[in-house]
Design a protein around this motif. Structure first.
Motif, PDB file in Angstrom:
ATOM      1  N   ALA A 179       0.839  -1.204   0.000  1.00  0.00           N
ATOM      2  CA  ALA A 179       0.000   0.000   0.000  1.00  0.00           C
ATOM      3  C   ALA A 179       0.871   1.250   0.000  1.00  0.00           C
ATOM      4  O   ALA A 179       0.619   2.209  -0.729  1.00  0.00           O
ATOM      5  CB  ALA A 179      -0.916  -0.009   1.218  1.00  0.00           C
ATOM      6  N   TYR A 215       2.370   1.748  -3.266  1.00  0.00           N
ATOM      7  CA  TYR A 215       1.320   2.047  -4.242  1.00  0.00           C
ATOM      8  C   TYR A 215       1.056   3.551  -4.301  1.00  0.00           C
ATOM      9  O   TYR A 215       0.828   4.110  -5.372  1.00  0.00           O
ATOM     10  CB  TYR A 215       0.055   1.290  -3.859  1.00  0.00           C
ATOM     11  CG  TYR A 215      -1.101   1.462  -4.808  1.00  0.00           C
ATOM     12  CD1 TYR A 215      -1.153   0.742  -5.992  1.00  0.00           C
ATOM     13  CD2 TYR A 215      -2.143   2.342  -4.505  1.00  0.00           C
ATOM     14  CE1 TYR A 215      -2.217   0.894  -6.864  1.00  0.00           C
ATOM     15  CE2 TYR A 215      -3.207   2.497  -5.373  1.00  0.00           C
ATOM     16  CZ  TYR A 215      -3.242   1.772  -6.557  1.00  0.00           C
ATOM     17  OH  TYR A 215      -4.294   1.920  -7.405  1.00  0.00           O
ATOM     18  N   VAL A 216       1.091   4.196  -3.132  1.00  0.00           N
ATOM     19  CA  VAL A 216       0.818   5.631  -3.093  1.00  0.00           C
ATOM     20  C   VAL A 216       2.062   6.469  -3.374  1.00  0.00           C
ATOM     21  O   VAL A 216       2.015   7.689  -3.372  1.00  0.00           O
ATOM     22  CB  VAL A 216       0.216   6.070  -1.733  1.00  0.00           C
ATOM     23  CG1 VAL A 216      -1.107   5.394  -1.499  1.00  0.00           C
ATOM     24  CG2 VAL A 216       1.165   5.784  -0.607  1.00  0.00           C
ATOM     25  N   PRO A 246       4.561   8.686  -5.042  1.00  0.00           N
ATOM     26  CA  PRO A 246       4.323   9.567  -6.182  1.00  0.00           C
ATOM     27  C   PRO A 246       5.202   9.258  -7.404  1.00  0.00           C
ATOM     28  O   PRO A 246       4.805   9.548  -8.525  1.00  0.00           O
ATOM     29  CB  PRO A 246       4.623  10.965  -5.629  1.00  0.00           C
ATOM     30  CG  PRO A 246       5.375  10.751  -4.367  1.00  0.00           C
ATOM     31  CD  PRO A 246       5.043   9.397  -3.861  1.00  0.00           C
ATOM     32  N   ASP A 258       6.815   7.439 -10.517  1.00  0.00           N
ATOM     33  CA  ASP A 258       6.199   6.530 -11.477  1.00  0.00           C
ATOM     34  C   ASP A 258       7.232   5.536 -11.995  1.00  0.00           C
ATOM     35  O   ASP A 258       8.143   5.903 -12.725  1.00  0.00           O
ATOM     36  CB  ASP A 258       5.630   7.364 -12.635  1.00  0.00           C
ATOM     37  CG  ASP A 258       4.931   6.480 -13.653  1.00  0.00           C
ATOM     38  OD1 ASP A 258       4.901   5.252 -13.451  1.00  0.00           O
ATOM     39  OD2 ASP A 258       4.424   7.031 -14.645  1.00  0.00           O
ATOM     40  N   PHE A 285      -5.715  -1.270  -6.784  1.00  0.00           N
ATOM     41  CA  PHE A 285      -4.780  -1.760  -5.771  1.00  0.00           C
ATOM     42  C   PHE A 285      -5.008  -3.231  -5.426  1.00  0.00           C
ATOM     43  O   PHE A 285      -4.081  -4.038  -5.407  1.00  0.00           O
ATOM     44  CB  PHE A 285      -4.894  -0.907  -4.506  1.00  0.00           C
ATOM     45  CG  PHE A 285      -4.078  -1.432  -3.364  1.00  0.00           C
ATOM     46  CD1 PHE A 285      -2.703  -1.336  -3.378  1.00  0.00           C
ATOM     47  CD2 PHE A 285      -4.701  -2.048  -2.287  1.00  0.00           C
ATOM     48  CE1 PHE A 285      -1.949  -1.842  -2.335  1.00  0.00           C
ATOM     49  CE2 PHE A 285      -3.946  -2.558  -1.240  1.00  0.00           C
ATOM     50  CZ  PHE A 285      -2.572  -2.452  -1.274  1.00  0.00           C
ATOM     51  N   VAL A 342       8.231   8.235   0.129  1.00  0.00           N
ATOM     52  CA  VAL A 342       6.875   8.481  -0.336  1.00  0.00           C
ATOM     53  C   VAL A 342       6.591   9.988  -0.338  1.00  0.00           C
ATOM     54  O   VAL A 342       6.088  10.540  -1.300  1.00  0.00           O
ATOM     55  CB  VAL A 342       5.838   7.765   0.550  1.00  0.00           C
ATOM     56  CG1 VAL A 342       4.436   8.217   0.178  1.00  0.00           C
ATOM     57  CG2 VAL A 342       5.965   6.269   0.384  1.00  0.00           C
TER      58      VAL A 342
END
Lengths: 306, 301
Positions: free
Chosen positions: A25, A28-29, A31, A33, A61, B154
């Protein structure tokens, strides 16, 4: 006992599944690419979109995670985005170096920590005791990269006793192991000290002394084995400390283990590798804790498994 | 074992009130050393602009040798200069701000999260408690540094983001300690007595449980600052913590480490600062544990 083991194993598996979900998770978030990374800066938007589609990065997801999870069940950790190799192979290739480093660190921390703790306990309340415990505080307060760089400077750059970095021979192993072991040595010396003091207070020690045995014999034959076992049983828990430490220590010394693999992968946003290393570390930590818990009642029968 | 009659009765067992704590702290030489270091660092952080004639980002014309190498410690630049010709002492003084701010903010947040989780799970139990503690177990299985690095990657790291990342990694330990303590307190008779008198959960929590948790929260809060300072330094050293040009002890070493064989002072001084501050909070925390938490005797008793 068997029931306990089965329950703990099931719990551990659930925890590991949880770890994999949380990590996935998180990434996945992220930023950044990965498709853009793979395609390179000059690639057209179309190429990037194609790569995204190919990797299944457009799926929701749950779908992505489920695909990853099914792979895990087959021991498939996915492929590295950038190196086009199986993550399992990459990790497996790096694992021996990391295990060797940890083994070295365990030797160092036990040698330093147990000795310090033993001496401090025998000299309890003296300046030696106080001094040693301050040293142990310094051990747990020293940032590993500073310890590493200082050891490098003194023993490799100045004195030239050890190589500046790299991997291969025994002398390459010494400084990284010491660096990784300092933190644990701090903890072990404190645990060893209190364990030894506890044992020395026991009646059977007084009896041994009273029947005329030499202090040396009482300390090393009667007290030490009992004091040392519960301390050594903690080794399993160290794995958590090590798994954080290797990222730093391996990057300071250019040690080709999974810590460096993870670190390089993080900089390149190579998500499958980060996932792989995180999972392998989590497995090691969970197994380490399990080991510590299972071993404990054998060493101290007063501890009951629940 | 015959402390006071109050302790053997069903009435609340008051931990020694933190009132005499400071006096008892000052009677321990190592705690005094720790407090002194914390005092010096705090002083340096607050008065940094007045303690040094140079600006944090000033690249001094005379700050590098003719070959462009950093200067070793000398009369002008007491701790030498860095690769860009900036005064190292100035950077370390301003770096103390970073360390202390993150140490206090991050640790404050992780104390808040950890206490909230620990108290909720320990008092209410049931499925809420089970879920919370299983989640804590899950967090314990993460290699802390790896998790922090992932989190820092992140978000784009700024001072506050780094503080939050550290808080999100560090609350777990506190949650476990508070959980165990809350459980044992809420099983005591005086809590039952209070409940049977009709007190609500809120009243029991704030009037009876929280006050008993204060000592361990103080102890772990102090020890936690040391962990926080070390984690911030490590993240900044790896380049995912506080970003230059904002000085942090960790990123000073990160920026200059390529040159450290020729200019070891660039690693030595900031490294010594990190060690000193972490050590100080450990010494004070251990002494506090000795004084406030008789069940868990500190090592230097």
């Amino acid at each position: 006992m068997i029931g306990y083991l089965v329950r703990r194993l099931l719990q551990s598996i659930l925890i590991l599944i949880g770890v994999s979900i949380v990590t996935y998770a998180l990434l996945y978030v992220l930023p950044a690419d990965p498709a853009r990374q793979i395609a390179g800066r000059s690639a057209t938007a179309e190429t990037v979109a194609n790569i995204r589609e190919q990797l299944g990065l457009n799926d929701p997801f749950i779908v992505q995670y489920w695909r990853y999870f099914l792979g895990l069940l087959h021991g498939d950790f996915g492929r590295s985005y950038l190196q086009r190799t199986e993550v399992a192979d990459l990790v497996a290739a790096r694992l021996p170096a990391t295990l060797l480093l940890m083994l070295g660190a365990i030797v160092c921390e036990l040698a330093m920590g147990l000795t310090m703790g033993l001496v401090a306990a025998l000299r309890r309340g003296t300046n030696t005791d106080q001094g040693l415990m301050v040293v142990s505080f310094v051990g747990v307060s020293a940032p590993q990269f500073v310890t590493g760089l200082l050891l490098l400077y003194v023993f490799a750059v100045r004195l030239g006793w050890f190589p500046i970095g790299g991997y291969g021979t025994f002398s390459h192993l010494v400084l990284p192991s010491l660096t990784l072991g300092v933190l644990g040595a701090g903890w072990y010396s404190r645990m060893m000290r209190s364990s030894m003091i506890d044992v020395l207070r026991q009646d059977y020690i007084r009896t041994a002394r009273a029947k005329g045995l030499k202090r040396f014999v009482v300390v090393f034959r009667h007290a030490l084995p009992n004091a040392i076992l519960p301390v050594i049983a903690m080794i399993g828990i160290d794995i958590g400390l090590f798994m954080s430490g290797i990222v730093v220590v391996e990057s300071v010394f250019g040690w080709p283990g999974i810590g460096q693999l993870a670190w390089q992968a993080i900089q390149r946003v190579d998500i499958p590798i980060i996932m792989g290393v995180t999972l392998v570390s989590a497995i090691a930590i969970v197994l380490g804790n399990l080991l510590a818990d299972v071993v404990a009642p054998f060493i101290d029968p007063r501890i009951k498994l629940r | 074992m015959s402390a006071t009659t109050e302790e053997t009765s069903a009435g609340p067992v008051r931990r020694r009130a933190p009132r005499g704590t400071l006096r008892r702290l000052l009677s321990r030489p190592l705690a005094v050393v720790g407090l002194a270091i914390i005092g010096i660092v705090t002083f340096g952080a607050i008065f940094a602009p007045w303690l040094t004639p140079y600006g944090v980002d000033d690249q001094m014309f005379d700050g590098l040798t003719l070959q462009g190498a950093p200067l070793p410690p000398n009369g002008h630049f007491l701790l030498g200069t860095d690769l860009l010709g900036r005064d190292l002492l100035t950077r370390i003084l301003f770096g103390a701000r970073t360390s202390l701010i993150i140490g206090i903010v991050a640790n404050g947040v992780s104390l808040a999260i950890g206490s909230a989780v620990g108290i909720t799970a320990g008092y209410f139990r049931g499925w809420v408690g089970t879920i919370l503690m299983r989640f804590t177990d899950l967090m314990m299985a993460f290699p802390a540094l790896l998790l922090a690095i992932c989190l820092a990657a992140v978000f784009t790291p700024s001072l506050w983001i780094v503080a939050m990342v550290i808080a999100l990694v560090n609350w777990v330990q506190i949650a476990r300690v508070v959980y165990t303590e809350t459980r044992s307190i809420s099983e005591r008779e005086f809590v039952d007595a209070e409940r049977s008198l009709g007190a609500g959960s809120m009243r029991i929590l704030t009037k009876h449980i929280l006050p008993h948790l204060v000592p361990i929260i103080i102890v772990w809060g102090t020890l936690g600052i040391s962990v926080t300072v070390l984690l911030e330094a490590t993240l900044s050293y790896l380049g995912v913590g506080v970003q230059p040009p904002t000085p942090s002890w960790g990123n000073i070493i990160f920026e200059n480490q390529t040159y450290f064989q020729a200019a070891p002072w660039l690693v030595f001084f900031p490294g010594a600062a990190i060690l000193a501050l972490a050590l100080a909070f450990n010494l004070v925390g251990d002494a506090l544990r000795d004084i406030l938490d008789p069940t868990q005797r500190g090592i230097l008793s």
